[in-house]
Scaffold this motif. Structure first.
Motif, short mmCIF file in Angstrom:
data_model
loop_
_atom_site.label_atom_id
_atom_site.label_comp_id
_atom_site.label_asym_id
_atom_site.label_seq_id
_atom_site.Cartn_x
_atom_site.Cartn_y
_atom_site.Cartn_z
N GLN A 175 1.01 -1.08 -0.26
CA GLN A 175 0.00 -0.12 -0.03
C GLN A 175 0.90 1.05 -0.05
OE1 GLN A 175 -3.53 -0.41 -0.15
NE2 GLN A 175 -3.10 -2.31 -0.73
N TRP A 176 0.84 1.81 -1.13
CA TRP A 176 2.06 3.04 -1.29
C TRP A 176 1.53 4.33 -0.93
CZ3 TRP A 176 6.03 -0.03 -2.34
CH2 TRP A 176 5.75 -1.18 -2.97
N VAL A 177 2.70 5.08 -0.35
CA VAL A 177 2.28 6.51 0.09
C VAL A 177 3.59 7.19 -0.87
CG1 VAL A 177 0.95 5.96 1.86
CG2 VAL A 177 3.74 6.51 2.07
N GLU A 178 3.48 8.50 -0.91
CA GLU A 178 4.58 9.29 -1.58
C GLU A 178 5.65 9.43 -0.44
OE1 GLU A 178 5.29 13.69 -3.47
OE2 GLU A 178 3.47 12.91 -2.91
N GLY A 179 6.71 9.08 -1.00
CA GLY A 179 8.02 9.04 0.05
C GLY A 179 9.09 8.29 -0.66
N SER A 180 10.41 9.02 -0.44
CA SER A 180 11.56 8.27 -1.01
C SER A 180 12.44 7.77 -0.19
CB SER A 180 12.51 9.25 -1.69
OG SER A 180 11.62 10.21 -2.70
N SER A 181 13.23 6.39 -0.51
CA SER A 181 14.28 5.66 0.32
C SER A 181 15.37 7.01 0.44
CB SER A 181 14.51 4.74 -0.05
OG SER A 181 15.21 4.69 -1.52
N GLU A 182 16.40 6.57 1.43
CA GLU A 182 17.47 7.40 1.44
C GLU A 182 18.71 6.72 1.35
OE1 GLU A 182 19.89 10.28 2.29
OE2 GLU A 182 17.63 10.56 2.43
N PRO A 183 19.50 6.96 0.16
CA PRO A 183 18.97 8.05 -0.78
C PRO A 183 18.10 7.60 -1.65
CG PRO A 183 21.07 6.83 -1.35
CD PRO A 183 20.77 6.12 -0.19
N ALA A 184 17.59 8.41 -2.32
CA ALA A 184 16.60 8.12 -3.35
C ALA A 184 16.91 7.17 -4.37
CB ALA A 184 16.05 9.44 -4.09
N SER A 218 7.99 5.58 -4.22
CA SER A 218 6.92 5.54 -3.27
C SER A 218 7.18 4.70 -2.18
CB SER A 218 5.60 5.50 -4.04
OG SER A 218 5.56 4.35 -4.65
N ALA A 219 6.41 4.69 -1.16
CA ALA A 219 6.82 4.04 0.17
C ALA A 219 5.74 2.99 0.37
CB ALA A 219 7.06 4.89 1.42
N GLY A 220 6.13 1.71 0.70
CA GLY A 220 5.31 0.67 1.41
C GLY A 220 5.76 0.38 2.74
N LEU A 221 5.48 -0.90 3.22
CA LEU A 221 5.92 -1.24 4.43
C LEU A 221 7.44 -1.95 4.44
CD1 LEU A 221 2.62 -2.61 6.01
CD2 LEU A 221 3.17 -0.31 5.75
N ALA A 222 8.33 -1.05 4.63
CA ALA A 222 9.62 -1.57 4.81
C ALA A 222 10.14 -1.84 3.34
CB ALA A 222 9.84 -2.38 5.75
N VAL A 223 9.53 -1.36 2.22
CA VAL A 223 9.71 -1.64 0.83
C VAL A 223 9.64 -0.30 0.01
CG1 VAL A 223 7.80 -2.58 0.27
CG2 VAL A 223 9.78 -3.14 -0.86
N PHE A 224 10.14 -0.02 -1.16
CA PHE A 224 10.12 0.94 -1.94
C PHE A 224 9.39 0.73 -3.25
CE2 PHE A 224 12.19 2.82 1.73
CZ PHE A 224 11.62 3.93 2.04
N ARG A 225 8.71 1.49 -3.83
CA ARG A 225 8.46 1.30 -5.16
C ARG A 225 9.20 2.11 -6.04
NH1 ARG A 225 4.07 2.41 -9.03
NH2 ARG A 225 3.34 0.37 -10.15
#
Length: 393
Positions: A302-311, A317-324
């Motif tokens: 379930q994704w929300v707007e957000g980047s990993s670090e670094p992008a 986009s951010a899920g639960l401990a995973v990025f898309r």
């Protein structure tokens, strides 16, 4: 430069990065088909060579691409500037914040086994933590929408790190550095990447199972995914052989900072040591949803707007401990990370059948060198395109 001064300078570099956070021989690409000189591989090789040999570039880089047809390794530069040997898939390395995917794997496996619920709160599982934090849920911690203040940005933590880079922190008391601070925002209303989130995730897992987090990692992640060279150390020593990490922020020869900082101060937020080979196995299983039921995978994505670090590459986009990561060639799921001497990307297709592990031996951040990060992300996207469709430009 004395060892003491080297440690202090490297600690200062790390402190700045935390606060802001939040003649080399190139190895040939290899392929089980026996054709290491395909034009696509040569393009990737050239891009990685150019990145490593540019002024201020990382001394070494290695990328492992795994598809249904087999494994390709593209490497450039060296694993150790002293010996000049090339990077290898079985070299150990600090995986930085990609370790947050491991804490996610532990927590979501426990959700699948009904030992935890995504709506469990800190107040329920960790009542010793501040009352102001009690409504924060496991789901919000995993998605960085908790509002927890970041302990790694606190003056108290940074002062201790500067005073002694090898200082042994009590990993289970790291949140005490910000225990007198309120939440940064109402939980669930904003996205803000925080190292505190995954410390709390690990503590919730321990509270639910009465089992040390290190043991949970071995039982729930290392064993099922056959990770034989992955560990969560407390000290600063690296297992041999290893990719040496370097500080390239000053003119002159790169400074080896592989063993400058102890890992007790990052623990579940970034302390794991692994290898490119193990990380390839991990991300294929993790992004492919092989550790828990489809119903849990659905919640994770379930994704929300957000980047990993670094992008990471493309749109994040951010899920639960995973990025898309939405690239021009398609979507991959994964995580990034950076710490003193290392920058990491692990990604795989949502079915886990194709994967990329991309590791460089210098810390590359938006605050320290935005241009270098932009160039690295472009190269990573080209590797993703090669992974998905055989496109390299």
């Amino acid at each position: 430069m004395s060892l003491r001064r080297s440690r202090l300078r490297a600690a200062s570099v790390l402190a700045v990065c935390l606060t802001a956070l939040s003649s080399a021989t190139a190895g040939a690409a290899t392929d089980p088909s026996g054709d290491p000189t395909r034009s696509g591989d040569r393009t990737l090789q050239r891009q990685l060579d150019d990145f490593v040999h540019r002024s201020g570039g990382p001394p070494g880089a290695i990328a492992v691409l795994r598809t249904e047809q087999g494994t390709r390794v593209v490497r450039a530069g060296v694993a150790d500037v002293r010996t000049g040997r090339p990077p290898r898939p079985d070299d150990h390395m600090r995986i930085a914040s990609t370790a947050k995917a491991f804490s996610g794997a532990v927590a979501l496996t426990l959700v699948d086994r009904h030992a935890l619920r995504l709506d469990d709160t800190l107040g329920k599982r960790l009542p010793r933590l501040p009352k102001a934090w009690r409504s924060v849920t496991l789901r919000q911690l995993l998605q960085h929408t908790s509002g927890l203040p970041d302990y790694s940005r606190s003056d108290g933590f940074l002062d201790e790190l500067r005073a002694d880079p090898h200082h042994h922190f009590d990993s289970r008391r790291l949140l005490d550095y910000v225990a007198d601070e309120p939440l940064l925002f109402e939980p669930g209303t904003q996205y803000r990447y925080s190292n505190s989130d995954n410390i709390a995730v690990a503590l919730m897992a321990e509270a639910a199972t009465r089992t040390p987090y290190e043991d949970l990692l071995r039982e729930l992640v290392y064993a099922p995914l056959r990770l034989h060279s992955t560990s969560l150390p407390q000290g600063y020593r690296m297992p041999r052989p290893y990719l040496h990490g370097y500080d390239v922020s000053t003119p002159g020869s790169p400074e080896d900072v592989s063993e400058v900082i102890g890992m007790s101060g990052v623990w579940a937020s970034g302390g794991i040591v692994s290898t490119p080979a193990d990380m390839t196995r991990f991300i294929r299983g993790y992004a492919g949803g092989r550790l828990y039921a489809p119903s849990v995978v659905e919640q994770q994505r379930q994704w929300v707007e957000g980047s990993s670090e670094p992008a990471g590459p493309g749109r994040n986009s951010a899920g639960l401990a995973v990025f898309r990561y939405e690239t021009r060639c398609g979507v991959v799921l994964g995580h990034t990370g950076n710490t003193l001497g290392y920058t990491q990307l692990i990604a795989a297709t949502p079915d886990g059948r194709r994967s990329l592990t991309f590791s460089v031996t210098a810390q590359i951040t938006q605050s320290a060198d935005a241009e270098k990060l932009r160039d690295m992300r472009a190269i990573q996207e080209n590797f993703v395109c090669a992974l998905l469709h055989g496109k390299n430009q």
